[in-house]
Write an enzyme that holds these catalytic residues in place. Structure first.
Site, mmCIF file in Angstrom:
data_model
loop_
_atom_site.group_PDB
_atom_site.id
_atom_site.type_symbol
_atom_site.label_atom_id
_atom_site.label_comp_id
_atom_site.label_asym_id
_atom_site.label_seq_id
_atom_site.Cartn_x
_atom_site.Cartn_y
_atom_site.Cartn_z
ATOM 1 N N MET A 70 0.880 -1.163 0.000
ATOM 2 C CA MET A 70 0.000 0.000 0.000
ATOM 3 C C MET A 70 0.923 1.218 0.000
ATOM 4 S SD MET A 70 -2.614 1.476 2.947
ATOM 5 C CE MET A 70 -3.374 -0.063 3.295
ATOM 6 N N SER A 71 0.656 2.148 -0.874
ATOM 7 C CA SER A 71 1.491 3.349 -0.967
ATOM 8 C C SER A 71 1.442 4.161 0.324
ATOM 9 C CB SER A 71 1.019 4.222 -2.137
ATOM 10 O OG SER A 71 1.177 3.537 -3.345
#
Length: 119
Positions: A70-71
């Protein structure tokens, strides 16, 4: 973003950095808790991954067993702010390869009419 422990603190820190600017985007970030999109069984500190206690860190978080992440919250904020004029109630958005669903959750807050939310 050091010491951020809640979603509200995360949104406030991103505001102070000047990354979150639009009222609707700030509200969408406040209402979409990043911790709910992280599987704590996959984030083991002993293996050099982030722990469940760190969902608000400005760092990527491992998703699944494929190496996907997940960024960072900062990255998500930049993306959403860049689309803020386009994402409004009644609009449609498609998040290709949405991974955790966190960004899609933020998008949904922006394109859903408050009447549809029950508020």
């Amino acid at each position: 973003l050091e010491g951020v422990k809640t979603q509200a603190e995360l949104a406030e820190a991103l505001k102070k950095l000047g990354v979150l600017k639009t009222l609707a985007v700030v509200k969408a970030f406040e209402e979409t808790d990043r911790a709910l999109f992280i599987d704590d069984r996959l984030n083991d500190a002993e293996k050099g991954r982030f722990t469940y206690a760190e969902p608000y860190a400005n760092a990527p978080v491992k998703l699944g067993y494929t190496g996907a992440t997940m960024s960072t919250p900062h990255h998500h904020a930049v993306i959403v702010e860049s689309l803020s004029e386009t994402l409004s109630p009644g609009k449609r958005v498609l998040d290709m390869g949405c991974g955790s669903g966190y960004l899609a959750g933020i998008f949904s807050k922006l394109v859903t009419d408050s009447k549809e939310k029950g508020s």
